[in-house]
Design a protein around this motif. Structure first.
Motif, PDB file in Angstrom:
ATOM      1  N   ILE A  11     -52.847 -25.510  19.117  1.00 35.63           N
ATOM      2  CA  ILE A  11     -54.118 -25.708  18.416  1.00 35.63           C
ATOM      3  C   ILE A  11     -55.218 -26.018  19.426  1.00 35.63           C
ATOM      4  O   ILE A  11     -56.319 -25.456  19.364  1.00 35.63           O
ATOM      5  CB  ILE A  11     -53.991 -26.827  17.364  1.00 35.63           C
ATOM      6  CG1 ILE A  11     -53.065 -26.366  16.233  1.00 35.63           C
ATOM      7  CG2 ILE A  11     -55.357 -27.230  16.826  1.00 35.63           C
ATOM      8  CD1 ILE A  11     -52.641 -27.464  15.288  1.00 35.63           C
ATOM      9  N   ASN A  12     -54.923 -26.906  20.373  1.00 35.56           N
ATOM     10  CA  ASN A  12     -55.921 -27.241  21.395  1.00 35.56           C
ATOM     11  C   ASN A  12     -56.290 -26.024  22.222  1.00 35.56           C
ATOM     12  O   ASN A  12     -57.470 -25.798  22.537  1.00 35.56           O
ATOM     13  CB  ASN A  12     -55.409 -28.360  22.302  1.00 35.56           C
ATOM     14  CG  ASN A  12     -55.437 -29.699  21.613  1.00 35.56           C
ATOM     15  OD1 ASN A  12     -56.133 -29.890  20.625  1.00 35.56           O
ATOM     16  ND2 ASN A  12     -54.659 -30.633  22.127  1.00 35.56           N
ATOM     17  N   ALA A  13     -55.324 -25.225  22.583  1.00 32.21           N
ATOM     18  CA  ALA A  13     -55.587 -24.038  23.398  1.00 32.21           C
ATOM     19  C   ALA A  13     -56.468 -23.035  22.661  1.00 32.21           C
ATOM     20  O   ALA A  13     -57.367 -22.435  23.244  1.00 32.21           O
ATOM     21  CB  ALA A  13     -54.273 -23.387  23.817  1.00 32.21           C
ATOM     22  N   VAL A  14     -56.230 -22.876  21.376  1.00 31.64           N
ATOM     23  CA  VAL A  14     -56.978 -21.893  20.594  1.00 31.64           C
ATOM     24  C   VAL A  14     -58.412 -22.357  20.310  1.00 31.64           C
ATOM     25  O   VAL A  14     -59.350 -21.571  20.379  1.00 31.64           O
ATOM     26  CB  VAL A  14     -56.238 -21.578  19.272  1.00 31.64           C
ATOM     27  CG1 VAL A  14     -57.100 -20.753  18.333  1.00 31.64           C
ATOM     28  CG2 VAL A  14     -54.929 -20.863  19.563  1.00 31.64           C
ATOM     29  N   PHE A  15     -58.595 -23.635  20.029  1.00 32.29           N
ATOM     30  CA  PHE A  15     -59.896 -24.111  19.585  1.00 32.29           C
ATOM     31  C   PHE A  15     -60.733 -24.782  20.671  1.00 32.29           C
ATOM     32  O   PHE A  15     -61.888 -25.114  20.431  1.00 32.29           O
ATOM     33  CB  PHE A  15     -59.736 -25.052  18.386  1.00 32.29           C
ATOM     34  CG  PHE A  15     -59.299 -24.328  17.148  1.00 32.29           C
ATOM     35  CD1 PHE A  15     -60.200 -23.572  16.418  1.00 32.29           C
ATOM     36  CD2 PHE A  15     -57.987 -24.366  16.733  1.00 32.29           C
ATOM     37  CE1 PHE A  15     -59.790 -22.877  15.289  1.00 32.29           C
ATOM     38  CE2 PHE A  15     -57.564 -23.685  15.600  1.00 32.29           C
ATOM     39  CZ  PHE A  15     -58.472 -22.944  14.876  1.00 32.29           C
ATOM     40  N   SER A  16     -60.192 -24.980  21.850  1.00 31.75           N
ATOM     41  CA  SER A  16     -60.966 -25.567  22.945  1.00 31.75           C
ATOM     42  C   SER A  16     -61.813 -24.496  23.619  1.00 31.75           C
ATOM     43  O   SER A  16     -61.392 -23.346  23.727  1.00 31.75           O
ATOM     44  CB  SER A  16     -60.036 -26.199  23.985  1.00 31.75           C
ATOM     45  OG  SER A  16     -59.359 -27.294  23.424  1.00 31.75           O
ATOM     46  N   PRO A  17     -63.003 -24.881  24.093  1.00 28.40           N
ATOM     47  CA  PRO A  17     -63.821 -23.901  24.796  1.00 28.40           C
ATOM     48  C   PRO A  17     -63.151 -23.451  26.089  1.00 28.40           C
ATOM     49  O   PRO A  17     -62.528 -24.242  26.785  1.00 28.40           O
ATOM     50  CB  PRO A  17     -65.123 -24.641  25.101  1.00 28.40           C
ATOM     51  CG  PRO A  17     -65.013 -25.977  24.502  1.00 28.40           C
ATOM     52  CD  PRO A  17     -63.638 -26.171  23.983  1.00 28.40           C
ATOM     53  N   ARG A  18     -63.287 -22.156  26.381  1.00 22.53           N
ATOM     54  CA  ARG A  18     -62.737 -21.595  27.624  1.00 22.53           C
ATOM     55  C   ARG A  18     -63.633 -22.010  28.793  1.00 22.53           C
ATOM     56  O   ARG A  18     -64.796 -22.380  28.606  1.00 22.53           O
ATOM     57  CB  ARG A  18     -62.689 -20.068  27.525  1.00 22.53           C
ATOM     58  CG  ARG A  18     -61.781 -19.550  26.437  1.00 22.53           C
ATOM     59  CD  ARG A  18     -61.735 -18.016  26.431  1.00 22.53           C
ATOM     60  NE  ARG A  18     -63.037 -17.390  26.628  1.00 22.53           N
ATOM     61  CZ  ARG A  18     -63.832 -16.933  25.649  1.00 22.53           C
ATOM     62  NH1 ARG A  18     -63.454 -17.040  24.397  1.00 22.53           N
ATOM     63  NH2 ARG A  18     -64.993 -16.368  25.925  1.00 22.53           N
ATOM     64  N   PRO A  19     -63.122 -21.933  30.008  1.00 23.00           N
ATOM     65  CA  PRO A  19     -63.933 -22.298  31.177  1.00 23.00           C
ATOM     66  C   PRO A  19     -65.241 -21.516  31.271  1.00 23.00           C
ATOM     67  O   PRO A  19     -66.280 -22.093  31.612  1.00 23.00           O
ATOM     68  CB  PRO A  19     -63.013 -21.989  32.358  1.00 23.00           C
ATOM     69  CG  PRO A  19     -61.636 -22.164  31.806  1.00 23.00           C
ATOM     70  CD  PRO A  19     -61.723 -21.670  30.381  1.00 23.00           C
ATOM     71  N   ASP A  20     -65.232 -20.226  30.925  1.00 21.41           N
ATOM     72  CA  ASP A  20     -66.468 -19.453  30.982  1.00 21.41           C
ATOM     73  C   ASP A  20     -67.467 -19.924  29.926  1.00 21.41           C
ATOM     74  O   ASP A  20     -68.679 -19.919  30.159  1.00 21.41           O
ATOM     75  CB  ASP A  20     -66.195 -17.952  30.849  1.00 21.41           C
ATOM     76  CG  ASP A  20     -65.560 -17.569  29.518  1.00 21.41           C
ATOM     77  OD1 ASP A  20     -64.585 -18.220  29.107  1.00 21.41           O
ATOM     78  OD2 ASP A  20     -66.042 -16.601  28.899  1.00 21.41           O
ATOM     79  N   GLU A  21     -66.981 -20.386  28.774  1.00 17.47           N
ATOM     80  CA  GLU A  21     -67.877 -20.920  27.746  1.00 17.47           C
ATOM     81  C   GLU A  21     -68.496 -22.241  28.197  1.00 17.47           C
ATOM     82  O   GLU A  21     -69.683 -22.500  27.939  1.00 17.47           O
ATOM     83  CB  GLU A  21     -67.120 -21.111  26.436  1.00 17.47           C
ATOM     84  CG  GLU A  21     -66.683 -19.812  25.794  1.00 17.47           C
ATOM     85  CD  GLU A  21     -65.779 -20.008  24.597  1.00 17.47           C
ATOM     86  OE1 GLU A  21     -65.964 -19.265  23.614  1.00 17.47           O
ATOM     87  OE2 GLU A  21     -64.876 -20.875  24.641  1.00 17.47           O
ATOM     88  N   LEU A  22     -67.698 -23.072  28.870  1.00 13.79           N
ATOM     89  CA  LEU A  22     -68.230 -24.338  29.381  1.00 13.79           C
ATOM     90  C   LEU A  22     -69.243 -24.097  30.492  1.00 13.79           C
ATOM     91  O   LEU A  22     -70.270 -24.782  30.566  1.00 13.79           O
ATOM     92  CB  LEU A  22     -67.084 -25.232  29.868  1.00 13.79           C
ATOM     93  CG  LEU A  22     -66.156 -25.732  28.762  1.00 13.79           C
ATOM     94  CD1 LEU A  22     -64.923 -26.380  29.364  1.00 13.79           C
ATOM     95  CD2 LEU A  22     -66.879 -26.688  27.835  1.00 13.79           C
TER      96      LEU A  22
END
Length: 74
Positions: A11-22
């Motif tokens: 769940i954390n992997a799917v809903f956490s922002p990716r490094p490029d989004e951050l």
């Protein structure tokens, strides 16, 4: 809702922002703050309008990532 604790990492992997989004969020905040320093209420950021409301959302993502860093990969 997670049925089992083993689901939480997925769940954390799917809903956490990716490094490029951050990284984009950090660039957006910097662009808006630069514009505010010049007296602008909104700026053009990567071809789109960005303002304080968008910067506030980006800051929240960055603050949450800092408070809850991603666990090391298995």
């Amino acid at each position: 809702m997670a049925i089992h604790p083993s689901h939480v990492p997925v769940i954390n992997a799917v809903f956490s922002p990716r490094p490029d989004e951050l990284a984009r969020a950090a660039r957006l905040v910097a662009a808006v703050e630069d514009g505010q320093g010049r007296g602008a209420g909104a700026v053009t950021f990567e071809g789109e309008m960005a303002d304080e409301a968008m910067a506030a959302t980006a800051r929240l993502s960055l603050e949450q990532r800092a408070a809850y860093p991603a666990p090391p990969s298995a």
